[in-house]
Every structure is written in structure tokens, then in C-alpha cells.
Design a protein around this motif. Structure first.
Motif, PDB file in Angstrom:
ATOM      1  N   HIS A 167      53.698  51.164  58.833  1.00  0.00           N
ATOM      2  CA  HIS A 167      54.413  52.229  58.119  1.00  0.00           C
ATOM      3  C   HIS A 167      55.836  52.284  58.668  1.00  0.00           C
ATOM      4  CE1 HIS A 167      54.164  56.054  55.755  1.00  0.00           C
ATOM      5  NE2 HIS A 167      55.205  56.359  56.523  1.00  0.00           N
ATOM      6  N   TYR A 168      56.829  52.533  57.784  1.00  0.00           N
ATOM      7  CA  TYR A 168      58.224  52.586  58.237  1.00  0.00           C
ATOM      8  C   TYR A 168      58.354  53.519  59.449  1.00  0.00           C
ATOM      9  CZ  TYR A 168      60.394  50.163  54.224  1.00  0.00           C
ATOM     10  OH  TYR A 168      60.811  49.253  53.302  1.00  0.00           O
ATOM     11  N   GLY A 169      59.089  53.030  60.472  1.00  0.00           N
ATOM     12  CA  GLY A 169      59.072  53.699  61.763  1.00  0.00           C
ATOM     13  C   GLY A 169      60.313  54.483  62.130  1.00  0.00           C
ATOM     14  N   ALA A 170      60.525  54.544  63.435  1.00  0.00           N
ATOM     15  CA  ALA A 170      61.445  55.516  64.023  1.00  0.00           C
ATOM     16  C   ALA A 170      62.897  55.069  64.094  1.00  0.00           C
ATOM     17  CB  ALA A 170      60.966  55.834  65.436  1.00  0.00           C
ATOM     18  N   PHE A 171      63.158  53.768  63.914  1.00  0.00           N
ATOM     19  CA  PHE A 171      64.525  53.291  64.108  1.00  0.00           C
ATOM     20  C   PHE A 171      65.347  53.485  62.830  1.00  0.00           C
ATOM     21  CE2 PHE A 171      62.790  50.202  67.549  1.00  0.00           C
ATOM     22  CZ  PHE A 171      62.658  51.276  68.429  1.00  0.00           C
ATOM     23  N   ALA A 172      65.432  54.743  62.410  1.00  0.00           N
ATOM     24  CA  ALA A 172      66.155  55.128  61.201  1.00  0.00           C
ATOM     25  C   ALA A 172      66.496  56.608  61.307  1.00  0.00           C
ATOM     26  CB  ALA A 172      65.267  54.900  59.978  1.00  0.00           C
ATOM     27  N   GLY A 173      67.481  57.026  60.552  1.00  0.00           N
ATOM     28  CA  GLY A 173      67.894  58.431  60.599  1.00  0.00           C
ATOM     29  C   GLY A 173      66.848  59.390  60.054  1.00  0.00           C
ATOM     30  N   ARG A 174      65.970  58.869  59.193  1.00  0.00           N
ATOM     31  CA  ARG A 174      64.912  59.696  58.594  1.00  0.00           C
ATOM     32  C   ARG A 174      63.588  58.954  58.671  1.00  0.00           C
ATOM     33  NH1 ARG A 174      68.690  62.683  58.145  1.00  0.00           N
ATOM     34  NH2 ARG A 174      69.598  63.681  56.310  1.00  0.00           N
ATOM     35  N   ALA A 175      62.507  59.727  58.717  1.00  0.00           N
ATOM     36  CA  ALA A 175      61.173  59.121  58.638  1.00  0.00           C
ATOM     37  C   ALA A 175      60.326  59.984  57.712  1.00  0.00           C
ATOM     38  CB  ALA A 175      60.545  59.058  60.016  1.00  0.00           C
ATOM     39  N   ARG A 176      59.511  59.321  56.896  1.00  0.00           N
ATOM     40  CA  ARG A 176      58.551  60.089  56.090  1.00  0.00           C
ATOM     41  C   ARG A 176      57.149  59.629  56.478  1.00  0.00           C
ATOM     42  NH1 ARG A 176      59.770  59.038  50.833  1.00  0.00           N
ATOM     43  NH2 ARG A 176      61.339  60.646  50.717  1.00  0.00           N
ATOM     44  N   VAL A 177      56.338  60.593  56.909  1.00  0.00           N
ATOM     45  CA  VAL A 177      55.017  60.261  57.461  1.00  0.00           C
ATOM     46  C   VAL A 177      53.979  61.265  56.969  1.00  0.00           C
ATOM     47  CG1 VAL A 177      55.976  59.237  59.580  1.00  0.00           C
ATOM     48  CG2 VAL A 177      55.417  61.678  59.530  1.00  0.00           C
ATOM     49  N   SER A 178      52.719  61.019  57.336  1.00  0.00           N
ATOM     50  CA  SER A 178      51.668  61.997  57.062  1.00  0.00           C
ATOM     51  C   SER A 178      51.788  63.131  58.075  1.00  0.00           C
ATOM     52  CB  SER A 178      50.297  61.324  57.203  1.00  0.00           C
ATOM     53  OG  SER A 178      49.304  62.322  57.334  1.00  0.00           O
ATOM     54  N   GLY A 179      51.688  64.365  57.588  1.00  0.00           N
ATOM     55  CA  GLY A 179      51.742  65.521  58.499  1.00  0.00           C
ATOM     56  C   GLY A 179      50.597  65.517  59.505  1.00  0.00           C
ATOM     57  N   ASP A 180      49.512  64.805  59.186  1.00  0.00           N
ATOM     58  CA  ASP A 180      48.362  64.730  60.115  1.00  0.00           C
ATOM     59  C   ASP A 180      48.729  63.988  61.394  1.00  0.00           C
ATOM     60  OD1 ASP A 180      46.829  65.974  58.221  1.00  0.00           O
ATOM     61  OD2 ASP A 180      45.868  64.140  57.499  1.00  0.00           O
ATOM     62  N   TRP A 181      49.809  63.213  61.346  1.00  0.00           N
ATOM     63  CA  TRP A 181      50.171  62.387  62.504  1.00  0.00           C
ATOM     64  C   TRP A 181      51.072  63.136  63.495  1.00  0.00           C
ATOM     65  CZ3 TRP A 181      52.116  57.682  59.137  1.00  0.00           C
ATOM     66  CH2 TRP A 181      51.018  57.105  58.489  1.00  0.00           C
ATOM     67  N   LEU A 182      51.567  64.290  63.107  1.00  0.00           N
ATOM     68  CA  LEU A 182      52.592  64.955  63.922  1.00  0.00           C
ATOM     69  C   LEU A 182      51.991  65.939  64.919  1.00  0.00           C
ATOM     70  CD1 LEU A 182      55.055  65.647  60.966  1.00  0.00           C
ATOM     71  CD2 LEU A 182      55.381  63.966  62.805  1.00  0.00           C
ATOM     72  N   VAL A 183      52.662  66.067  66.051  1.00  0.00           N
ATOM     73  CA  VAL A 183      52.291  67.019  67.100  1.00  0.00           C
ATOM     74  C   VAL A 183      53.508  67.921  67.294  1.00  0.00           C
ATOM     75  CG1 VAL A 183      51.843  67.153  69.599  1.00  0.00           C
ATOM     76  CG2 VAL A 183      50.710  65.404  68.250  1.00  0.00           C
ATOM     77  N   PRO A 184      53.284  69.239  67.555  1.00  0.00           N
ATOM     78  CA  PRO A 184      54.463  70.081  67.789  1.00  0.00           C
ATOM     79  C   PRO A 184      55.197  69.658  69.065  1.00  0.00           C
ATOM     80  CG  PRO A 184      52.400  71.380  67.843  1.00  0.00           C
ATOM     81  CD  PRO A 184      52.014  69.953  67.637  1.00  0.00           C
ATOM     82  N   LEU A 185      56.506  69.652  69.003  1.00  0.00           N
ATOM     83  CA  LEU A 185      57.295  69.391  70.218  1.00  0.00           C
ATOM     84  C   LEU A 185      57.064  70.577  71.154  1.00  0.00           C
ATOM     85  CD1 LEU A 185      59.662  67.682  71.534  1.00  0.00           C
ATOM     86  CD2 LEU A 185      61.200  69.339  70.480  1.00  0.00           C
ATOM     87  N   PRO A 186      56.590  70.335  72.406  1.00  0.00           N
ATOM     88  CA  PRO A 186      56.396  71.478  73.314  1.00  0.00           C
ATOM     89  C   PRO A 186      57.692  72.293  73.423  1.00  0.00           C
ATOM     90  CG  PRO A 186      55.412  69.504  74.252  1.00  0.00           C
ATOM     91  CD  PRO A 186      56.173  69.070  73.019  1.00  0.00           C
ATOM     92  N   GLU A 187      57.528  73.619  73.470  1.00  0.00           N
ATOM     93  CA  GLU A 187      58.705  74.499  73.405  1.00  0.00           C
ATOM     94  C   GLU A 187      59.725  74.239  74.498  1.00  0.00           C
ATOM     95  OE1 GLU A 187      57.697  78.629  73.138  1.00  0.00           O
ATOM     96  OE2 GLU A 187      56.894  78.303  71.105  1.00  0.00           O
ATOM     97  N   THR A 188      59.240  73.805  75.651  1.00  0.00           N
ATOM     98  CA  THR A 188      60.160  73.634  76.779  1.00  0.00           C
ATOM     99  C   THR A 188      60.854  72.275  76.759  1.00  0.00           C
ATOM    100  OG1 THR A 188      58.327  72.792  78.066  1.00  0.00           O
ATOM    101  CG2 THR A 188      58.804  75.144  78.280  1.00  0.00           C
ATOM    102  N   MET A 189      60.569  71.465  75.739  1.00  0.00           N
ATOM    103  CA  MET A 189      61.156  70.108  75.712  1.00  0.00           C
ATOM    104  C   MET A 189      62.165  69.944  74.584  1.00  0.00           C
ATOM    105  SD  MET A 189      58.148  67.324  76.077  1.00  0.00           S
ATOM    106  CE  MET A 189      56.925  67.510  77.355  1.00  0.00           C
ATOM    107  N   SER A 190      63.204  69.172  74.854  1.00  0.00           N
ATOM    108  CA  SER A 190      64.127  68.775  73.789  1.00  0.00           C
ATOM    109  C   SER A 190      63.596  67.467  73.190  1.00  0.00           C
ATOM    110  CB  SER A 190      65.520  68.540  74.375  1.00  0.00           C
ATOM    111  OG  SER A 190      65.469  67.374  75.189  1.00  0.00           O
ATOM    112  N   PRO A 191      64.084  67.083  71.996  1.00  0.00           N
ATOM    113  CA  PRO A 191      63.675  65.783  71.448  1.00  0.00           C
ATOM    114  C   PRO A 191      63.976  64.632  72.420  1.00  0.00           C
ATOM    115  CG  PRO A 191      64.746  67.085  69.745  1.00  0.00           C
ATOM    116  CD  PRO A 191      64.904  67.851  71.026  1.00  0.00           C
TER     117      PRO A 191
END
Ligand code: NDP
Length: 331
Positions: free
Chosen positions: A99-123
Motif C-alpha cells: 500500500h502507498y507508504g509514508a515517503f509522501a506529503g499525504r497518505a491515505r490508509v484504513s482507519g483500522d491501521w492507525l493508533v493515536p499519537l500519545p499526548e506527550t509525544m510530537s510526530p
């Protein structure tokens, strides 16, 4: 007209060689998915190096945007768990492979694959950790589940100056383990001691053929290297110990015997980050937000911009990268 963004695209030629180029793309060019994310940070893992150089068949669909990890902000979502503005992290699930990956300005993925960024962390923090760090955490959690606590004795980390290894050394030392860091770069001893390693072991001691059983040197280990190294680590693990195996930097083979398993009750714990279930991912990211010293994270990572990705990918397969490479997409 929708905004365009830069993407690294790998295509395959008729003679099976690969071409890697930077393309200007728009959201309409992305693959299917129910969440579109603005990629704010990504990272270069060993696997991304294999994908970009074509040294191993990581990419299983051409053309493809590589990059197995990203952190960013949701731009649009048709998924119940996510809404515009949410901060998210993605590791694996075949992103950057099929599936098209991260080396791009945008990514479109399944929401099932995402995890919330922990609040104390920056990207950028999350990508300093990346799949390598999240895999290191999965390894540590597996050792803990197996009862390998700090009082059981030392733990060895192989490939210690690499991405998985550096994070594993940091987490284990913070948790109170006596960490033996095995590395081919003994010149990095100060770096590894700074991350919390108690002892440095020259990897040459572990890289030749293993005896069925060696002197018992550690209660457990995190192995990012495989092959003879893993065989040696197993043969030197003390009675009832366990080794979490996650990598193959030396090789995919395991020239070992059953002696450690049947004579010392040693366990080999397999670690996969790519298809790991959501609950395990969320636990790992939560633990990372607590058990990883941010100062050490800064010490083990180098930040580059989008333009440096291809060069870093080539360097990582040549063993020329120390710790973690973070990509700041705004740089
Ligand atoms: P890095 O390249 O950052 O680290 C690998 C390290 O292994 C190197 O830094 C080096 O450490 C050591 N090494 C390299 N070549 C050899 C060799 N021939 N013999 C012995 N040691 C060697 O990669 P990552 O940390 O990102 O990944 C490590 C491994 O884990 C890879 O094989 C990767 O594919 C795998 N991995 C697996 C995952 C999973 O889900 N199971 C997820 C993430 C990674 P030093 O210089 O200290 O000797």
C-alpha cells in the motif's frame, strides 16, 4: 484543483531493476482508504532501505511509495474512530510494501491501521521511535511476559547501535536491567553507555558458528540480527531464559540446535510488528510514552528532510546509520 505534494515512487523496469524517483502527486493519485493524513514526520528503517535499494523484495506491488511508518494529522476521515485534526501514528500493516507508504506529503490508509499519537509525544518523537522502537518495545514486553525481570540477570541486545538495538538498550536500562550491548562498532561504546548499556560486547564474539551450549551469560535477550548471532545468544542464555527475535541483519537463517530449548528450557519469542493486533500496538505506544527517556531518544536520533530519505535508505543497508533517522517533512 487539489494541492500537490512530493512523493518517492519506486517502479520496476522490464529487466527487474528498480527506478526510484521523486514525483509531484495529488490526493487523487493515492490508493483507497477511509482516512487521509498529512504526513508530518516519517523515518528510515532498515526495511525501507531494503525497499528503496531493492536488496530484498520488500515492495510487492509496483509502482509504490515506500515508507512503513508515519505520524501526522488527519485531514479527512470516513472512519468512526477518527476525525479531522486527530494526531495519529502508523506502523506497518503492509504500508510501504503493498500500500502507498509514508515517503509522501499525504497518505491515505484504513482507519483500522492507525493508533493515536500519545499526548506527550510530537510526530517527530514518534518517528524517532518508529517501527524500530515500537518493535524494541514489543520485544521488551515479550520478555516481561515470560518473567524475565531485571533480577533474573543480564540481558543482551544485538545490533545494539542500530535502530531497534538503540531503543531496546534505552528502554531496558531505564527499566533497571543490566544491559550487555553487542555491536560491531565498538567505537560507539560511549554512545551505547550513554543510552544505558552496562557492558559492551564485540559482535565478532557472537557472529561465528555456535556451539550447542555455551557458558550461561544472560537471562534473556533482544536479537535484531538472526543467523549465527541468534544461535550464539540462545546457546549462552541461562536456564529458563528467553530471547525475543525480531531481525535478520546478519541473515535469515538460524544455524542452531535444540540444545538450549530441551536442556536449558530456553524460549525463543518471535516478534512481528507488521501485523501485530491493535491492542498490542496501543499497549506498546503507551509504554513507549512512559518507559523511554526523551533525552535518550534525542541522543539516538538524527533528523533529516524529505530530500535526504533516499541517501539514508542506501546508508542503512550498508550498516552506516547509527540509531534512528527521523524525517521532518516540513524541513
Ligand atoms: P539497523 O540497520 O538500524 O540496525 C541493524 C544493526 O544490526 C546494525 O546497526 C548493526 O549493529 C547490526 N548488523 C548489521 N549487519 C550485521 C551483520 N552482518 N552481523 C551482525 N550484526 C549486524 O536496522 P533496524 O534496527 O531498523 O532493524 C534491525 C533488524 O530488525 C532488521 O533486520 C529489520 O528488518 C528487523 N526488524 C523487524 C521488525 C519485525 O517486525 N520483526 C520490525 C523492525 C525491524 P551494530 O553496528 O551495533 O553491530
Amino acid at each position: 484543483m487539489s494541492e500537490t505534494f512530493r512523493a518517492i515512487l519506486v517502479s520496476r523496469n522490464d529487466d527487474k531493476t528498480q527506478t526510484v524517483r521523486v514525483e509531484e502527486m495529488s490526493e487523487a493519485d493515492l490508493m483507497e482508504g477511509d482516512v487521509t493524513v498529512a504526513v508530518e514526520a516519517t523515518t528510515v528503517n532498515y526495511k525501507d532501505g531494503l525497499a528503496i535499494t531493492g536488496k530484498a523484495p520488500v515492495i510487492r506491488r509496483f509502482p509504490l511509495i515506500p515508507g512503513i511508518d508515519f505520524a501526522g494529522t488527519v485531514l479527512s476521515s470516513g472512519h468512526a474512530r477518527w476525525k479531522e485534526g486527530d494526531k495519529v501514528v502508523l506502523n506497518g500493516w503492509g504500508v510501504g510494501e503493498t500500500h502507498y507508504g509514508a515517503f509522501a506529503g499525504r497518505a491515505r490508509v484504513s482507519g483500522d491501521w492507525l493508533v493515536p499519537l500519545p499526548e506527550t509525544m510530537s510526530p517527530l518523537d514518534a518517528m524517532a521511535i518508529g517501527t524500530a522502537g515500537y518493535t524494541a518495545m514489543l520485544c521488551v514486553m515479550a520478555l516481561e511476559r515470560h518473567g524475565i525481570s531485571p533480577d533474573r540477570g543480564p540481558v543482551v541486545v544485538t545490533g545494539a547501535a542500530g535502530g531497534v538495538g538503540s531503543v531496546a538498550v534505552s528502554i531496558l536500562s531505564r527499566l533497571g536491567y543490566h544491559v550487555v550491548a553487542s555491536t560491531g562498532r565498538t567505537s560507539e561504546a560511549d554512545y551505547l553507555k550513554g543510552l544505558g548499556a552496562a557492558d559492551i560486547l564485540d559482535r565478532a564474539e557472537l557472529s561465528g558458528p555456535a556451539r550447542p551450549l555455551g557458558k550461561e551469560r544472560w537471562a534473556g535477550g533482544v536479537d535484531a540480527v538472526g543467523s549465527h548471532t541468534l544461535a550464539n545468544v540462545l546457546s549462552m542464555t541461562s536456564y529458563g531464559g528467553a530471547v525475543a527475535a525480531c531481525g535478520l541483519a546478519q541473515g535469515m537463517d538460524l544455524p542452531s540446535s535444540v540444545a538450549p530449548f530441551i536442556l536449558r528450557g530456553v524460549s525463543l519469542l518471535g516478534i512481528d510488528s507488521v501485523m501485530a493486533p491493535l491492542a498490542l500496538r496501543e499497549e506498546a505506544w503507551h509504554r513507549l510514552s512512559e518507559d523511554l527517556d526523551r533525552n535518550k531518544l534525542a541522543a539516538l536520533s538524527t533528523t533529516i528532510g524529505f530530500d535526504g530519505i533516499i541517501e539514508a535508505a542506501r546508508a542503512i543497508v550498508d550498516g552506516g546509520i547509527r540509531g534512528r533517522v527521523v524525517v521532518d517533512m516540513s524541513a
